[in-house]
Design an enzyme around this catalytic site. Sequence first.
Site, PDB file in Angstrom:
ATOM      1  N   ASP A 164      54.517  28.602 -27.680  1.00  0.00           N
ATOM      2  CA  ASP A 164      55.564  27.696 -27.194  1.00  0.00           C
ATOM      3  C   ASP A 164      55.928  28.015 -25.741  1.00  0.00           C
ATOM      4  O   ASP A 164      56.434  29.098 -25.457  1.00  0.00           O
ATOM      5  CB  ASP A 164      56.792  27.830 -28.097  1.00  0.00           C
ATOM      6  CG  ASP A 164      57.893  26.837 -27.756  1.00  0.00           C
ATOM      7  OD1 ASP A 164      57.677  25.962 -26.910  1.00  0.00           O
ATOM      8  OD2 ASP A 164      58.985  26.949 -28.348  1.00  0.00           O
TER       9      ASP A 164
ATOM     10  N   ASP B 278      57.454  21.618 -22.117  1.00  0.00           N
ATOM     11  CA  ASP B 278      57.746  22.229 -23.411  1.00  0.00           C
ATOM     12  C   ASP B 278      56.673  21.870 -24.429  1.00  0.00           C
ATOM     13  O   ASP B 278      56.626  20.745 -24.940  1.00  0.00           O
ATOM     14  CB  ASP B 278      59.116  21.760 -23.907  1.00  0.00           C
ATOM     15  CG  ASP B 278      59.593  22.528 -25.121  1.00  0.00           C
ATOM     16  OD1 ASP B 278      58.838  23.378 -25.632  1.00  0.00           O
ATOM     17  OD2 ASP B 278      60.736  22.287 -25.568  1.00  0.00           O
TER      18      ASP B 278
END
Length: 455
Positions: free
Chosen positions: A304, A76
């Site tokens: 992201d 992440d």
Amino acid sequence: MEPILLLCLSLLAHGAEAACRDARFVGTVLPLRAQQLVVAPTRSPAANRLRFRHDVRLTVPVAVGAPPQNVTMVLDTGSELSWLLCNGSRVPSASAPPRAPAAFNGSASSTYAAAHCSSPECQWRGRDLPVPPFCAGPPSNSCRVSLSYADASSADGVLAADTFLLGGAPPVRALFGCITSYSSSATANGNAAATNSSEAAMGLLGMNRGSLSFVTQTGTLRFAYCIAPGDGPGLLVLGGDGAALSAPQLNYTPLIEISQPLPYFDRVAYSVQLEGIRVGAALLPIPKSVLAPDHTGAGQTMVDSGTQFTFLLADAYAPLKGEFLNQTTALLAPLGEPDFVFQGAFDACFRASEARVAAASQLLPEVGLVLRGAEVAVGGEKLLYRVPGERRGEGGTEAVWCLTFGNSDMAGMSAYVIGHHHQQNVWVEYDLQNNRVGFAAARCDLATQRLGARA
């Protein structure tokens, strides 16, 4: 020079094992996979709205502790502190509990150490985490961490340190959250299938630019990935020079830096400047002020890997939706249900058979996210997502499809987010040394073969 760590990525829709080999590199090879979480849609009682939830995530196998314990962690780039589910963790489940992943056992690791209230780590008061580590007080005097995410998931536990091993690379010691209580939109809603897998992730590898991220703690100055669509192989590279790995010619865009703290600006995210949005050849008439952060910091654009789709603020989403509907009138039939909203943020939806969408996908107008010095182009099958469990027409011959751009305002976000679905077949490089992100169109399966990694 940093050691090169080459990892393979494979989308394992059916749970098949994938291993990667490369004889030309001294570095270590291990699989990174895009994991599909099969979850049933859940509706809000008030309307035909499906709740916001991520159902695909990039995961990487890591060994933690001594002796090493094998864990699977979500990669992440939008999060900071890494964490692992630890022994004794509480995870909400349905009445029939799903098979949860095995928890990390800190007491079985000779290199594990929990931070105490008096430790320098617990006194850390950096600007990055919304809630810094805090002291639990007697009798444990443990240093606690509390984390929360945009999809309403949260994790609570103690701050600890241990050794992390990625393949055969030298072990590195890093702080992480040893989580004892975890909840998510999937488990809270009783979607057992979301975690009913032996490959279920038991943690998160935080890769943003914060002081406690895995990238910062390990001194990683460059990493890149190439995500293949479907079940094709792809790559993740930590360290090294992309050019030396025969990476495609990259177009770089600078990372945006704002020194003054602003309430809605994430200063440790990979924030870039969105200059415009085009649909086909039509550049949308969006004022530059709409695409730039305002005086509160709202309106930044983040790259992201932890978010599936792409989100746009309402003033940019509305013209995109209108232009896409206008240009696809002859190709796709609108769903025609004003109250239908997939995942709480996607309301540009259509009804069509799989064959119809397959035929139309090559004719759909490409959507370009124009950045300063680079562009992320989204076309073909990446533009539409079939909503699970939704069928229309006599005999259910038509599926429901939604445009893979969502409305940030409807999702409760104050930013633009470029998700990993739109990074498929794109080589993405995070160059922290030069404060930039590079993009290049690529065939990720062929890139894997070119670098000698085979599934």
